[in-house]
Design an enzyme around this catalytic site. Structure first.
Site, short mmCIF file in Angstrom:
data_model
loop_
_atom_site.label_atom_id
_atom_site.label_comp_id
_atom_site.label_asym_id
_atom_site.label_seq_id
_atom_site.Cartn_x
_atom_site.Cartn_y
_atom_site.Cartn_z
N LEU A 522 0.83 -1.21 0.00
CA LEU A 522 0.00 0.00 0.00
C LEU A 522 0.85 1.25 0.00
CD1 LEU A 522 -2.71 -0.94 2.64
CD2 LEU A 522 -3.06 -0.69 0.20
N GLY A 523 2.02 1.15 0.60
CA GLY A 523 2.86 2.34 0.64
C GLY A 523 4.11 2.10 1.47
N ARG A 524 5.01 3.06 1.41
CA ARG A 524 6.24 2.98 2.16
C ARG A 524 6.43 4.26 2.94
NH1 ARG A 524 10.33 -0.71 0.36
NH2 ARG A 524 9.29 -2.15 -1.05
N GLY A 525 6.80 4.13 4.18
CA GLY A 525 7.05 5.32 4.98
C GLY A 525 8.43 5.22 5.59
N SER A 527 9.08 4.56 8.50
CA SER A 527 9.20 3.50 9.50
C SER A 527 8.94 2.11 8.96
CB SER A 527 8.24 3.79 10.65
OG SER A 527 6.98 4.12 10.14
N VAL A 530 3.92 -0.83 4.19
CA VAL A 530 2.56 -1.19 4.58
C VAL A 530 1.92 -2.07 3.50
CG1 VAL A 530 0.32 -0.30 5.31
CG2 VAL A 530 2.39 1.02 5.76
N LYS A 544 1.69 -3.14 8.78
CA LYS A 544 2.93 -2.40 8.61
C LYS A 544 4.10 -3.24 9.10
CE LYS A 544 4.79 1.66 10.70
NZ LYS A 544 4.38 2.89 11.33
N ASP A 644 4.95 13.91 13.35
CA ASP A 644 5.15 13.75 11.91
C ASP A 644 3.84 13.96 11.16
OD1 ASP A 644 6.57 13.39 9.60
OD2 ASP A 644 6.67 11.21 9.73
#
Ligand SMILES: *[C@@H]1O[C@H](CO)[C@@H](O)[C@H](O)[C@H]1NC(C)=O
Ligand SMILES: *[C@@H]1O[C@H](CO)[C@@H](O)[C@H](O)[C@H]1NC(C)=O
Ligand SMILES: *[C@@H]1O[C@H](CO)[C@@H](O)[C@H](O)[C@H]1NC(C)=O
Ligand SMILES: *[C@@H]1O[C@H](CO)[C@@H](O)[C@H](O)[C@H]1NC(C)=O
Ligand SMILES: *[C@@H]1O[C@H](CO)[C@@H](O)[C@H](O)[C@H]1NC(C)=O
Ligand SMILES: *[C@@H]1O[C@H](CO)[C@@H](O)[C@H](O)[C@H]1NC(C)=O
Ligand SMILES: *[C@@H]1O[C@H](CO)[C@@H](O)[C@H](O)[C@H]1NC(C)=O
Length: 815
Positions: A522-525, A527, A530, A544, A644
């Site tokens: 779904l995405g990358r952050g 931390s 996901v 996550k 954040d």
């Protein structure tokens, strides 16, 4: 060790088998150890271990029809008392399940289908045997007698003498009387080293012991000792590193005791009377049972009649007649337009804990009432007759309690047209109390039962649930029978999976299965990555995977406990976590519409263009985000700074309601305490307050700054942060100079041209008043001097003031 012959048993008619299972534990050949390579079978009632003094037994314990848990219990108490369970939330089938001490050293619990339900961390070790000790501790040892694994390290709801409670363990209550799966109450060491009791329900989480209204020290505790350990000794003394200490009323050696996190939210110490073999309470955490939070659910009130009982206030009825956890629902609709007349109904000596609106205090009663009248969010207010009078506006009614000790009253906001009878005011639900009203349930499901000096909550609903569970098992049994006939042994997991779905720990395998081996990213952050997943109960979740495995166990637990207790509509809910030796994962609620940045800053590289966000959605997102942050800053028991805030961390659900995500960088700090020091810089460039660079103390105002940036971006529809970071020359002619001008005009009380700031893609379709308010707030939030920035509460209030603008406008025109 008796080897079990499966085929002969399976040829029995299933009903006989069932009976055989129910009449278990009548006769047994006691043994107290199990050697490597052997196993215990669920069908065989002699497959148990006993402690040398015969006080404890370990084996399969029936928790439902044909559902078993591998457990330890007191052998001879009147009603067998379970002290530990390996798989309380995942019962196994009454056929074919077994616990085996494998050749590789693992002790593993397998279900009918051979699938692993639970196992120990002793794979590859030199395990020799499994043994049940006189203390009630089940241990795996190597030939030298060294303990490789022990049940004392993973308590369920009970602590036995000589067992310690540590920072890695908690006592979690059962769902209800006579039930075994994990319930809503737990006892644990909090992040500030204090041993606490918390209610963690589906809608709220709330700490209720020690008294959350006073400081740690006023409660006689300390938060200086970070060893977070509590020991309960043979004498009946309990000593914790936060200086909590208490002893059993019958203190002394030679008495059997157990400390239990009860399903009614009280923590109690029980002593065994060996002449009657029954339990007597010898200490309890809360004398006043109604002080337990969450007991009567949303809008419910706990009152002493004199037994504690739940009831609904006038105008409300029980949401689910079987379950007080669901609380009461209003039988009216309060709209916030000026045409609906409201009145206040007094509930004497009643308080609702928490969820306070930011009302000024001390004020007079009339002022307090007028504040509540004017605020749409105010459902009720509590006026305390202490000092000059304290006023608490309530946005949600939780933890209601009526007690003669309370120096004040609650005033419920009700439509004037709603007729309520005064005798439906919370009081004992004694059915003989001659009223034939049907709105208020006559007999609330909670009864208080006093038995030979000991007190016990009896949840009628637990019987109803139990019957439901039994039905499921019978149904499943039928299925199993059918499938077996066709040679398809189907696991009945589905039935018992449904028993528990609270916040919990997941296994890595479970999450791998849920996410289809981590396929759908779904995405990358910063931390971690996901993934999308689907749990067994069909809940869609976001998993996550934390990239930074070096992150300490402690930090991880900290994050998880932060999450676990936070529950607000505008904050992403966490369902659970997984913490293995290598893997750290968090399981979140899934937000269908992804993150806000996708809608604000369309990505030219993305093939599908996200639709343009309408003004109404933008305003709602701004308000919801502000509410979420205000909750973190002001309403949580602990003071949480997000650190954040950015559009990437604002997720949108199917209704475009915002939910703040990623508390990974947040850190708990005690309100007003000295703990607001951050060891390293957190946050994202462009959204970070100047304090980070200036090495100033970090306060909640850093979030206010970031929120300001986000707010302006929502209005402008452009990445403000990148603009400011860009070339000085461009910047000066661009947005910043415009903002400076706006700021100057606001400072001089002049009108500014809001059209210049609002996203041109909206083609003028926006609410002018809301837009200028958002710009004004945004600019005041990004003040360099953090003392000049508003609090999130003030931001919410300001946004709320222009929320109903269109409606009020129409209403005025109609008049
Ligand atoms: C044992 O359980 C039964 C049924 O659940 C209950 O009626 C009885 O009071 C219990 N006895 C004790 C001593 O707790
Ligand atoms: C298993 O886990 C417990 C508790 O986390 C730990 O104390 C023990 O050392 C572990 N055993 C092995 C063999 O890793
Ligand atoms: C912290 O608590 C533990 C356990 O009660 C105790 O052994 C230790 O001495 C305490 N440490 C300090 C610094 O007080
Ligand atoms: C145990 O119970 C019996 C019967 O109720 C009572 O007479 C006796 O005093 C109790 N013993 C203890 C140690 O409390
Ligand atoms: C309140 O409003 C909702 C939807 O607006 C409606 O479904 C519900 O029936 C109303 N309840 C009452 C008691 O009027
Ligand atoms: C009970 O119901 C009857 C008829 O339904 C009604 O006449 C009577 O007033 C009611 N009594 C009370 C106390 O509400
Ligand atoms: C105000 O609320 C009442 C009750 O919900 C509703 O009947 C009325 O239509 C509303 N008026 C306006 C102007 O929204």
């Amino acid at each position: 060790m008796r080897q079990h012959n499966c085929s002969s048993v399976l040829s029995f008619p299933p009903l006989l088998l069932l009976l055989a299972v129910l009449f278990t534990f009548v006769s047994s050949t006691p043994q107290n150890s199990l050697y490597r390579g052997s196993s215990l079978s669920v069908e065989d009632d002699s497959d148990i271990l006993t402690s040398p003094d015969k006080f404890f037994t370990c084996g399969f314990y029936p928790v439902g029809t044909n559902a078993f848990c591998f457990s330890i219990w007191f052998t001879n108490t009147v009603n067998r008392t379970v002290v530990w369970m390996a798989n309380r939330d995942r019962a196994v089938n009454g056929h074919g399940s077994r616990i085996s001490l494998q050749k590789d050293g693992t002790m593993i619990l397998t279900d009918l289908d051979g699938g692993s339900v639970w196992s120990t961390n002793t794979t590859g070790t030199n395990v020799q045997k499994l043994e049940l000790l006189n203390s009630g501790n089940l241990i795996l040892t190597d030939p030298q007698g060294k303990i490789l694994w022990q049940s004392f390290d993973s308590p369920t709801d009970t602590l036995l003498p000589t067992q310690t409670l540590t920072k890695n363990t908690k006592l979690i209550s059962a769902k209800g009387e006579g039930m075994y799966s994990s319930g809503y109450f737990s006892s644990f060491f909090d992040n500030d080293n204090v041993l606490r009791l918390i209610y963690d329900g589906s809608e709220i989480s709330s700490i209720y012991w020690p008294n959350p209204g006073v400081t740690v020290f006023e409660n006689g505790r300390t938060n200086y000792n970070s060893s977070r350990i509590a020991l309960f000794d043979d004498m009946g003394r309990f000593l914790s590193s936060d200086q909590l200490s208490f002893s059993a009323s019958d203190m002394g050696i030679g008495i059997r005791r157990r400390l239990v996190m009860n399903s009614d939210g009280n923590l109690r110490l029980y002593s065994l009377n060996e002449s009657t073999m029954s339990w007597v309470v010898s200490w309890e955490a809360l004398r006043q049972q109604c002080n337990v939070h969450g007991l009567c659910g949303k809008n419910g009130i706990c009152a002493y009649t004199p037994k504690p009982q739940c009831s609904c206030p006038p105008g409300y009825k029980m949401a689910d007649l079987q379950d007080w956890n669901k609380g009461c629902k209003p039988m009216f609709n309060l709209s916030c337009n000026q045409t609906q007349e409201v009145r206040f109904l007094k509930l004497p000596q009643t308080d609702f804990y928490g969820y306070d609106l930011n009302f000024p205090s001390p004020v007079s009663f009339i002022t307090c009432k007028n504040h509540c009248l004017e605020s749409c969010d105010c459902q009720a207010f509590v006026y305390r007759l202490t000092g000059e009078g304290t006023c608490y506006g309530k946005s949600v009614l939780f933890n209601g309690v009526k007690t003669p000790d309370f120096p004040g009253s609650a005033y419920l906001k009700l439509p004037k047209s709603l007729v309520t009878s005064e005798d439906s005011r919370p009081k004992g639900s004694d059915p003989t109390c001659g009223s034939n009203r049907t709105e208020t349930p006559l007999d609330p499901s909670v009864m208080y039962d006093t038995q030979s000096g000991t007190t016990k909550w009896v949840y009628l609903y637990s019987f109803a649930v139990a019957i439901g569970v039994i039905e499921v098992f019978f149904a499943s049994f039928g299925w199993w029978f059918l499938f077996r006939k066709h040679g398809v042994p189907t696991s009945m997991e589905y039935g018992y999976q449904a028993i528990a779905s609270q916040f919990r720990k997941f296994t890595y395998n479970e999450l791998r299965k849920a996410t289809n081996s981590f396929k759908d990213e779904l995405g990358r952050g910063s931390s971690g990555v996901v993934y999308k997943g689907v749990l067994r109960d069909d809940r869609v979740v976001a998993v996550k995977k934390l990239g930074d495995v070096i992150q300490g166990e402690e930090e991880f637990w900290a994050e998880v406990t932060t999450f676990g207790r936070i529950n607000h509509m505008n904050l992403v809910r966490i369902w659970g976590f997984c913490s293995g030796s290598v893997h750290r994962l968090l399981v979140y609620e899934y937000a269908e519409n992804g993150s806000l940045d996708r809608y604000l800053f369309p990505d030219v590289f993305r093939s599908i263009r996200s639709p343009l966000l309408e003004w109404n959605d933008r305003f709602r997102i701004a308000l919801g985000t502000a509410k979420g942050l205000a909750y973190l800053h002001h309403e949580c028991l602990e003071w949480v700074i997000h650190c954040d805030m950015k559009p990437e961390n604002i997720l949108l659900d199917s209704e475009f309601e915002p939910k703040i995500a990623d508390f990974g960088l947040s850190k708990l700090s005690q309100r007003g305490g000295a703990g607001s020091e951050f060891s390293r810089i957190r946050g994202t460039k462009g959204y970070m307050a100047p304090e980070w660079a200036l090495n100033l103390p970090i306060t909640a105002k850093v979030d206010v700054y970031s929120f300001g940036v986000v707010l302006l971006e929502i209005v402008k529809g452009i990445r403000l942060s990148s603009w400011i970071l860009m070339d000085e020359a461009v910047e000066m002619t661009g947005l910043t100079s415009l903002l400076r001008e706006v700021k100057r005009r606001i400072g001089n009380d002049e009108e500014f041209c809001v059209e210049d700031v609002v996203d041109p893609q909206l083609k003028g379709k926006f609410n002018r008043k809301q837009a200028s308010m958002m710009v004004k707030i945004g600019i005041s939030c990004v003040e360099e001097d953090r003392n000049k920035r508003p609090t999130m509460d003030a931001v919410v209030q300001a946004l709320l003031e222009c929320k109903d603008e269109p409606q009020v406008h129409t209403a005025n025109m109609l008049r």
